[in-house]
Every structure is written in structure tokens, then in C-alpha cells.
Design a protein around this motif. Structure first.
Motif, short mmCIF file in Angstrom:
data_model
loop_
_atom_site.label_atom_id
_atom_site.label_comp_id
_atom_site.label_asym_id
_atom_site.label_seq_id
_atom_site.Cartn_x
_atom_site.Cartn_y
_atom_site.Cartn_z
N ALA A 55 49.40 0.35 46.68
CA ALA A 55 49.67 -1.00 47.19
C ALA A 55 50.43 -0.98 48.51
N GLN A 56 51.09 0.16 48.87
CA GLN A 56 51.84 0.23 50.12
C GLN A 56 51.92 1.67 50.57
N ALA A 57 52.22 1.86 51.90
CA ALA A 57 52.32 3.21 52.46
C ALA A 57 53.75 3.72 52.50
#
Length: 347
Positions: A55-57
């Protein structure tokens, strides 16, 4: 009107033994010393979230890790007023009156009990007197590294210098000095200058057993280490508990000299060095008749650890020898530091 800015010229350091552990003293008038450089370094850390997600880096969380405090300073060595500093690193202290009004202060290694009263120090650093009338205070402080250097010639290093490092449990910034950390004054400026070395057999030894006339000392470097473990973290506190000793006291003493004899090389190869001694003496009398201010370093048990000879071209040939110091049972120390001056005994 502009914002007040701190400048180094208005900085100083005051330190004293703690009478209550991790607490600034409430009595006494400790000496204030002039600084050349100084630093307080909070050793901070972070806790990185290693969790993965599509969902995120970036990391979803970075938390505060444990922390402890380091300090360092460089000072000009003075014939008097530095006794408490020497005792921080060499805690076995004795004194004796000589020539009626002069006093010898002798410092040797000693086993300390961490957390016990009388072993820890309070150090007040004034950072340019900003905020006005306040200091950055370190308590439960210990000295870990001491480096004493000097060289013949000109410039600031032709005076003996000392670089100090240490650890502390607690840092309190911008506080008014405690009662027992005020009232002290700078000692009179009696810098220890290279040409004040006493050139007699009983005052200068380089491990070669050569006569003083054959010892052409150019510079020296003495490094003394008393290792401590600062990483005493435990659940419920972001700050580490007070540091504790983590290894034996160690020291290395290096001499740089002109090459005019092979004895230093031969003794280093054969590991048959004699003792090391450097005695400095101020020219003015401080006793009732003949005693003068002195600063002395002595090591009687040594092992040669490194040697080099250098031909720089047409110039003077230079040789360097380093010695590891170890316990001398007669001295009860690997290193003995002595000062002679008009200061009263430490309490």
C-alpha cells in the motif's frame, strides 16, 4: 535588536566530584577552566519498522531509540588548577607538602565503583553564556579517554595540550549552576611550554637509557583509555543507565626524536626498554625557598609496540617509538601523573 548568539570566547567548563550520585554538588568552589574546544553529543538512535506492505513505499513507523551522552574538550595544560581533572581519570590521589608552601599532587590508576558516591562527576559547560547565566549540565559523568601531547617549536602545540572524552548518564540544558558549582575562578595562566623540560637523568627518560644529551625529543603523544559501556538500556526508560567499566585501563606513549644514536632502535627490537619520564618545571619559585611548579608523567613498566625511522631527504632523520604501558607493582599504576604547585589538597 537581533537574537542573542553564543560565541566560543565566552565559554568555559567547571567540574566537581558528586557528593550525591547523579546530582550537582551543593557545596564547594571548584575550579573553572578555559576551553579551546568542547562538545556535548547526545547519542540518539531510531527504531525502524521493517514491516512490508504493497500500500506504500515508505516505512509506516520510525520510533525513538535509546540514547546516552558523550562529551569532549580540549584544554591547555596548566601547572595548577587542573587537579580535579587528573583525578577523574587517575582516581587514586595522594598529596604531600614540600618546601613548606608547595604541594605535590600525585595521581594513579584506581578501581572505581560505578554508581557509588565519590566516583562520578558533575560537569557544567557554559556554551557562550547563552541563555545568560545558565549552563548545560552533565551528571553521573565519567572520563574515558585522555590524550596529552606536546611538540618543540612554535605555535599553540608548543604548549602541552590535553584532549578529554567521556560519558554521562544525564544531560540537563539551560540550568542555573548549582551552589556547589559556582564561586570558582580561572586559575592563573601557567602554561606548560616545551623548553621548560628538565634535562637531567632523573627528569627525562625515553626508554633507551641514553644520557639526557642524547635524547633530542621533538614531540610526544600519550593516549590513556579507560573503557566504559554506555549501552545499559532497560525497559521503561529511553535513556541508558549510568556507564560501567567494560575493560582494563590501557595507555600508549609515543616519542618522536632526532636520530643520533641506535640505542632506541636496539632496545625496541630486543624489547628491553627502560622507564619513561618527562618532567616540566616553571621557572618561578612557589615554595618557601627553591620548589617550583612542576608537571610530570612517569611510566616504569613498558613494552615497545612500534618503531619507525624516516630519512626525509636532506633534512634531519627522525625516529619514532611507541610503548604500551602496563601495571608497575612498585607504583601501583601503569601511569603516574604528578603536579607541584601552591594549590591545597583535594578533598
Amino acid at each position: 535588536m537581533g537574537t542573542t548568539v553564543g560565541v566560543g570566547a565566552k565559554s568555559s567548563v567547571t567540574f566537581a566530584k558528586e557528593t550525591t550520585f547523579n546530582t550537582a554538588p551543593t557545596t564547594g568552589t571548584p575550579k573553572k577552566l578555559e576551553l579551546i574546544t568542547a562538545a556535548i553529543t547526545p547519542r540518539m538512535s531510531v527504531i525502524e519498522d521493517p514491516s512490508m506492505s504493497n500500500a506504500q513505499a515508505s516505512r509506516r513507523f520510525v520510533g525513538q531509540g535509546g540514547q546516552y551522552y558523550e562529551w569532549s574538550m580540549k584544554l591547555r595544560i596548566n601547572y595548577e588548577g587542573m587537579e580535579e581533572l587528573w583525578r577523574m581519570y587517575l582516581p587514586t590521589y595522594t598529596n604531600a607538602v614540600t618546601d613548606t608552601t608547595a604541594r605535590d599532587h600525585t595521581f594513579k590508576e584506581g578501581v572505581i565503583t560505578p554508581g557509588a558516591v565519590g566516583n562520578s562527576y558533575c560537569i557544567d559547560f557554559s556554551f557562550g553564556d547563552v541563555p545568560s547565566g545558565t549552563v548545560n549540565r552533565l551528571t553521573a559523568a565519567y572520563g574515558t579517554d585522555l590524550r596529552i601531547t606536546g611538540q618543540a617549536g612554535t605555535g599553540e602545540n608548543a604548549m602541552l595540550m590535553v584532549e578529554c572524552k567521556g560519558l554521562a548518564k544525564t544531560l540537563t540544558s539551560g540550568v542555573t549552576p548549582a551552589t556547589g558549582m559556582t564561586g570558582g575562578s580561572f586559575p592563573a595562566a601557567y602554561g606548560v611550554i616545551f623548553h621548560q623540560a628538565i634535562l637531567t637523568t632523573n627528569a627525562l627518560k625515553d626508554g633507551s637509557a641514553n644520557t639526557t644529551a642524547d635524547i633530542r625529543l621533538k614531540s610526544f603523544d600519550l593516549s590513556y583509555t579507560r573503557p566504559f559501556d554506555p549501552n545499559r538500556f532497560y525497559f521503561g526508560s529511553v535513556s541508558a543507565d549510568y556507564p560501567v567499566p567494560s575493560g582494563p585501563v590501557d595507555a600508549t606513549w609515543t616519542f618522536e626524536e632526532e636520530w643520533n644514536d641506535k640505542t632506541l632502535l636496539d632496545n625496541a627490537k630486543a624489547n628491553t626498554p627502560t622507564g619513561l619520564l618527562l618532567t616540566m618545571q616553571h621557572p618561578t619559585v612557589v615554595g618557601s625557598t627553591t620548589a617550583k611548579r612542576e608537571f610530570e608523567l612517569l611510566a616504569n613498566s613498558i613494552t615497545a609496540s612500534d618503531y619507525s625511522g624516516e630519512i626525509p631527504g636532506f633534512g634531519v632523520i627522525i625516529q619514532r617509538v611507541s610503548y604500551r604501558l602496563w601495571l608497575n607493582t612498585g607504583d601501583s599504576s601503569l601511569l603516574v601523573l604528578r603536579t607541584r604547585n601552591a594549590q591545597g589538597a583535594l578533598t
